[in-house]
Design a protein around this motif. Structure first.
Motif, mmCIF file in Angstrom:
data_model
loop_
_atom_site.group_PDB
_atom_site.id
_atom_site.type_symbol
_atom_site.label_atom_id
_atom_site.label_comp_id
_atom_site.label_asym_id
_atom_site.label_seq_id
_atom_site.Cartn_x
_atom_site.Cartn_y
_atom_site.Cartn_z
ATOM 1 N N UNK A 48 0.822 -1.214 0.000
ATOM 2 C CA UNK A 48 0.000 0.000 0.000
ATOM 3 C C UNK A 48 0.855 1.264 0.000
ATOM 4 N N UNK A 49 1.973 1.247 0.708
ATOM 5 C CA UNK A 49 2.846 2.419 0.743
ATOM 6 C C UNK A 49 3.426 2.692 -0.645
ATOM 7 N N UNK A 50 3.884 1.638 -1.308
ATOM 8 C CA UNK A 50 4.425 1.804 -2.655
ATOM 9 C C UNK A 50 3.338 2.308 -3.603
ATOM 10 N N UNK A 51 2.135 1.773 -3.487
ATOM 11 C CA UNK A 51 1.029 2.207 -4.346
ATOM 12 C C UNK A 51 0.743 3.694 -4.132
ATOM 13 N N UNK A 52 0.779 4.151 -2.875
ATOM 14 C CA UNK A 52 0.538 5.578 -2.586
ATOM 15 C C UNK A 52 1.651 6.439 -3.156
ATOM 16 N N UNK A 53 2.901 5.994 -2.977
ATOM 17 C CA UNK A 53 4.024 6.745 -3.547
ATOM 18 C C UNK A 53 3.886 6.849 -5.059
ATOM 19 N N UNK A 54 3.514 5.767 -5.682
ATOM 20 C CA UNK A 54 3.343 5.743 -7.138
ATOM 21 C C UNK A 54 2.239 6.702 -7.567
ATOM 22 N N UNK A 55 1.129 6.682 -6.855
ATOM 23 C CA UNK A 55 0.028 7.606 -7.166
ATOM 24 C C UNK A 55 0.444 9.055 -6.952
ATOM 25 N N UNK A 56 1.142 9.312 -5.846
ATOM 26 C CA UNK A 56 1.613 10.675 -5.563
ATOM 27 C C UNK A 56 2.584 11.142 -6.645
ATOM 28 N N UNK A 57 3.487 10.245 -7.072
ATOM 29 C CA UNK A 57 4.431 10.587 -8.137
ATOM 30 C C UNK A 57 3.669 10.926 -9.412
ATOM 31 N N UNK A 58 2.694 10.101 -9.760
ATOM 32 C CA UNK A 58 1.908 10.343 -10.973
ATOM 33 C C UNK A 58 1.219 11.712 -10.902
ATOM 34 N N UNK A 59 0.620 12.024 -9.755
ATOM 35 C CA UNK A 59 -0.089 13.298 -9.592
ATOM 36 C C UNK A 59 0.850 14.494 -9.742
ATOM 37 N N UNK A 60 1.996 14.463 -9.046
ATOM 38 C CA UNK A 60 2.920 15.603 -9.119
ATOM 39 C C UNK A 60 3.567 15.679 -10.494
ATOM 40 N N UNK A 61 3.818 14.540 -11.101
ATOM 41 C CA UNK A 61 4.412 14.524 -12.434
ATOM 42 C C UNK A 61 3.463 15.155 -13.448
ATOM 43 N N UNK A 62 2.199 14.818 -13.366
ATOM 44 C CA UNK A 62 1.206 15.404 -14.277
ATOM 45 C C UNK A 62 1.083 16.906 -14.047
ATOM 46 N N UNK A 63 1.024 17.325 -12.778
ATOM 47 C CA UNK A 63 0.914 18.753 -12.471
ATOM 48 C C UNK A 63 2.134 19.510 -12.996
ATOM 49 N N UNK A 64 3.304 18.926 -12.818
ATOM 50 C CA UNK A 64 4.528 19.561 -13.300
ATOM 51 C C UNK A 64 4.543 19.635 -14.822
ATOM 52 N N UNK A 65 4.127 18.585 -15.475
ATOM 53 C CA UNK A 65 4.085 18.591 -16.943
ATOM 54 C C UNK A 65 3.111 19.658 -17.453
ATOM 55 N N UNK A 66 1.957 19.778 -16.803
ATOM 56 C CA UNK A 66 0.985 20.818 -17.205
ATOM 57 C C UNK A 66 1.568 22.213 -16.999
ATOM 58 N N UNK A 67 2.336 22.386 -15.921
ATOM 59 C CA UNK A 67 2.955 23.693 -15.659
ATOM 60 C C UNK A 67 4.041 23.988 -16.690
ATOM 61 N N UNK A 68 4.869 22.981 -17.004
ATOM 62 C CA UNK A 68 5.965 23.182 -17.955
ATOM 63 C C UNK A 68 5.458 23.497 -19.360
ATOM 64 N N UNK A 69 4.308 22.979 -19.714
ATOM 65 C CA UNK A 69 3.756 23.209 -21.052
ATOM 66 C C UNK A 69 2.754 24.360 -21.066
ATOM 67 N N UNK A 70 2.670 25.089 -19.958
ATOM 68 C CA UNK A 70 1.797 26.259 -19.810
ATOM 69 C C UNK A 70 0.317 25.947 -19.964
ATOM 70 N N UNK A 71 -0.061 24.695 -19.755
ATOM 71 C CA UNK A 71 -1.485 24.362 -19.704
ATOM 72 C C UNK A 71 -2.060 24.930 -18.415
ATOM 73 N N UNK A 72 -1.288 24.812 -17.335
ATOM 74 C CA UNK A 72 -1.623 25.401 -16.044
ATOM 75 C C UNK A 72 -0.366 26.099 -15.523
ATOM 76 N N UNK A 73 -0.086 27.305 -16.016
ATOM 77 C CA UNK A 73 1.148 27.998 -15.639
ATOM 78 C C UNK A 73 1.253 28.217 -14.124
ATOM 79 N N UNK A 74 2.479 28.253 -13.654
ATOM 80 C CA UNK A 74 2.744 28.522 -12.246
ATOM 81 C C UNK A 74 4.036 29.319 -12.139
ATOM 82 N N UNK A 75 4.306 29.826 -10.956
ATOM 83 C CA UNK A 75 5.535 30.611 -10.786
ATOM 84 C C UNK A 75 6.743 29.692 -10.609
ATOM 85 N N UNK A 76 7.929 30.270 -10.724
ATOM 86 C CA UNK A 76 9.168 29.500 -10.672
ATOM 87 C C UNK A 76 9.375 28.806 -9.327
#
Length: 80
Positions: free
Chosen positions: A27-55
């Motif tokens: 369960x811990x690994x599954x949560x880490x994997x889900x958390x990684x997926x969530x932050x990775x997607x958010x970061x990708x959206x920010x990097x491509x200016x789909x959801x811009x954010x500050x530096x």
């Protein structure tokens, strides 16, 4: 700066089967994997200016993703 998503199966292609098994049994690994997926997607959206954010937020998201990736890798290494 890379605009390519850093999916776990691409980051650790040699551990795909192990990641799948750990997601089912740890369960811990599954949560880490889900958390990684969530932050990775958010970061990708920010990097491509789909959801811009500050530096500062972008840097914090990168640090969070790296910490999760390091912990995931540690679990993968100890599961051998």
């Amino acid at each position: 700066m890379s605009h390519v998503p850093h999916e776990l199966h691409e980051e650790f292609p040699e551990h795909q089967d192990k990641m799948h098994a750990l997601k089912q049994s740890n369960a811990h690994f599954a949560k880490l994997s889900d958390d990684y997926h969530d932050i990775n997607r958010a970061l990708h959206r920010a990097e491509t200016n789909v959801e811009p954010t500050d530096d500062l937020n972008m840097a914090q998201m990168r640090k969070t993703r790296m910490a999760l990736k390091d912990e995931i890798y540690g679990i993968l290494q100890s599961a051998t």
